[in-house]
Design a protein around this motif. Structure first.
Motif, PDB file in Angstrom:
ATOM      1  N   CYS A 176       1.414   4.659   1.032  1.00 13.28           N
ATOM      2  CA  CYS A 176       0.445   5.691   1.418  1.00 13.28           C
ATOM      3  C   CYS A 176      -0.603   5.797   0.319  1.00 13.28           C
ATOM      4  CB  CYS A 176       1.174   7.017   1.607  1.00 13.28           C
ATOM      5  SG  CYS A 176       0.078   8.411   1.843  1.00 13.28           S
ATOM      6  N   CYS A 179      -0.229   9.907  -1.223  1.00 10.21           N
ATOM      7  CA  CYS A 179       0.925  10.325  -2.031  1.00 10.21           C
ATOM      8  C   CYS A 179       1.588   9.154  -2.758  1.00 10.21           C
ATOM      9  CB  CYS A 179       1.945  11.058  -1.163  1.00 10.21           C
ATOM     10  SG  CYS A 179       2.829   9.964  -0.059  1.00 10.21           S
ATOM     11  N   CYS A 223       2.458   8.842   7.554  1.00  7.24           N
ATOM     12  CA  CYS A 223       3.212   8.865   6.303  1.00  7.24           C
ATOM     13  C   CYS A 223       4.393   9.828   6.446  1.00  7.24           C
ATOM     14  CB  CYS A 223       2.318   9.282   5.141  1.00  7.24           C
ATOM     15  SG  CYS A 223       3.271   9.446   3.614  1.00  7.24           S
ATOM     16  N   ASN A 225       6.175  11.014   4.182  1.00  7.18           N
ATOM     17  CA  ASN A 225       6.190  11.956   3.058  1.00  7.18           C
ATOM     18  C   ASN A 225       5.136  13.059   3.242  1.00  7.18           C
ATOM     19  OD1 ASN A 225       7.233  12.771   0.551  1.00  7.18           O
ATOM     20  ND2 ASN A 225       5.478  11.824  -0.501  1.00  7.18           N
ATOM     21  N   CYS A 226       3.889  12.653   3.513  1.00 13.05           N
ATOM     22  CA  CYS A 226       2.809  13.632   3.747  1.00 13.05           C
ATOM     23  C   CYS A 226       2.962  14.303   5.123  1.00 13.05           C
ATOM     24  CB  CYS A 226       1.446  12.952   3.722  1.00 13.05           C
ATOM     25  SG  CYS A 226       1.017  12.139   2.194  1.00 13.05           S
ATOM     26  N   ARG A 230      -2.285   8.938   7.463  1.00 10.59           N
ATOM     27  CA  ARG A 230      -2.965   8.551   6.227  1.00 10.59           C
ATOM     28  C   ARG A 230      -3.343   7.080   6.298  1.00 10.59           C
ATOM     29  NH1 ARG A 230      -3.939  13.442   3.890  1.00 10.59           N
ATOM     30  NH2 ARG A 230      -2.103  14.370   2.900  1.00 10.59           N
TER      31      ARG A 230
HETATM   32 ZN   LIG Z   1       1.701  10.028   1.981  1.00 13.94          ZN
END
Ligand SMILES: [Zn+2]
Length: 354
Positions: A176, A179, A223, A225-226, A230
């Motif tokens: 990503c 992040c 993503c 995580n986000c 992204r």
């Molecule tokens: Zn991310």
């Protein structure tokens, strides 16, 4: 032999002397009606030292596996061809039984139309792996790294000499751009299929490898995580180098202007590749094995996809010279002729005889 294959190879002194008899392995293959694509690949495999030894000394018989759809027959027919090519008795032979067996399992290889030697090689590798498969003791999963765990999940403890010689692994990492979180995945391969740099008449093998490995941007990647869309960058690394590295150049492409009629065009790009000491360290993660490779065979393609012709250039591990295998004709060539714009599939080995 510097190669960590657990299949112990029986390389007796008598066998080496037998190989040195005149003309061994310098036998042509008759064209059975546009079968030059098949002949080219058979000659490249026939010059793979460990593979032809395995077939010629009969060791493959211990591994013939009849539990898959090909029932061991493809390996048996290829072994018969390899043994005839190394018998030193014939100027050329006709590999009819192998062709019939292959045609039973893949309709395209039955007829007399020209086929793609890369497609034939890729399918043949998978068949040979199934036909020569044996089971190994599964490793303790807790002790394995991510790459080894993925490899084990892929093989499921079913191995073969073909797997150990030709199959490698690629790690693909999507990162990503916001992040910087990344998620690696692993895929196995029996050959690397490389795009050629666009709009250039000449390039090097390193250019093609860099183009293949050095990522592409994936816009709007989800993503994890986000938890948002992204931009991400995808990067490939070789995480397992096989002892025999097969590299295919994607010379054929569909012309976008003629998309409707599915017409294939061919790139005639001249690719400069090393005959000796191809150093794979810069293209791979730190993996075990010898990273220096020597070229020993090339499958060449001339002309267009529909009306083309295939040959093979192979370096004999017995005579140390390069030969051109053009269907039934086998002639010695200088090493300086090996690089040409016809080069389509390269066979490199990191195995050294000691
Ligand atoms: Zn991310």
């Amino acid at each position: 032999m510097v190669l960590k294959v657990k299949v112990r190879l029986k390389y007796s002194q008598n066998h080496i002397i037998w190989l040195f008899k005149r003309g061994r392995g310098l036998t042509g293959l008759k064209n059975l009606g546009n079968t030059c694509y098949m002949n080219s690949i058979i000659q490249c495999l026939n010059n793979t030292a460990i593979l032809f030894t395995y077939f010629c000394n009969g060791q493959y018989l211990e591994h013939i596996n009849r539990s898959h759809s090909t029932r061991g027959a493809i390996a048996e027919e290829l072994a018969a061809v390899v043994r005839a090519l190394w018998s030193g008795q014939y100027r050329f032979i006709a590999a009819k039984d192998l062709r019939n067996e292959v045609g039973k399992h893949q309709r395209a290889f039955r007829g007399s139309e020209q086929q793609d030697s890369h497609e034939f090689l890729t399918i043949l590798m998978d068949w040979l792996h199934l036909d020569l498969q044996f089971t190994i003791k599964p490793p303790h999963k807790e002790t394995l790294g991510a790459s080894e765990r993925a490899w084990h999940e892929y093989t499921k403890s079913k191995e073969s000499l073909v797997l150990r010689l030709f199959y490698g692994q690629i790690r693909s990492t999507v990162r990503c751009t916001v992040c910087l979180a990344n998620s690696p995945t692993y895929d196995s391969f029996s050959n690397l299929s490389l795009e050629l740099p666009p709009h250039s008449a000449r390039c090097t093998l390193a250019d093609c490898l860099n183009l293949y490995l050095n990522g592409e941007t994936i816009p709007g990647w989800n993503c994890p995580n986000c938890k948002e869309k992204r931009d991400a960058v995808k990067k490939l690394d070789i995480s397992r180098l096989p002892p025999v590295l097969v590299i295919h150049f994607k010379r054929f492409y569909v012309d976008p202007k003629e998309y409707m009629c599915n017409a294939y065009r061919k790139k005639q790009t001249y690719i400069d590749f090393p005959l000796e000491d191809l150093d794979m360290r810069q293209f791979s993660l730190d993996c075990p094995g010898n990273p220096l490779y020597n070229l020993y065979a090339v499958s060449n393609h001339y002309g267009s996809m529909e009306g083309g012709h295939y040959t093979a250039y192979c370096k004999s591990s017995v005579y140390g010279k390069w030969y051109k295998y053009d269907d039934h004709l086998v002639t010695e060539i200088p090493a300086s002729e090996v690089r040409s714009s016809a080069a389509y599939i390269l066979f490199y080995t990191s195995c050294t005889r000691s």
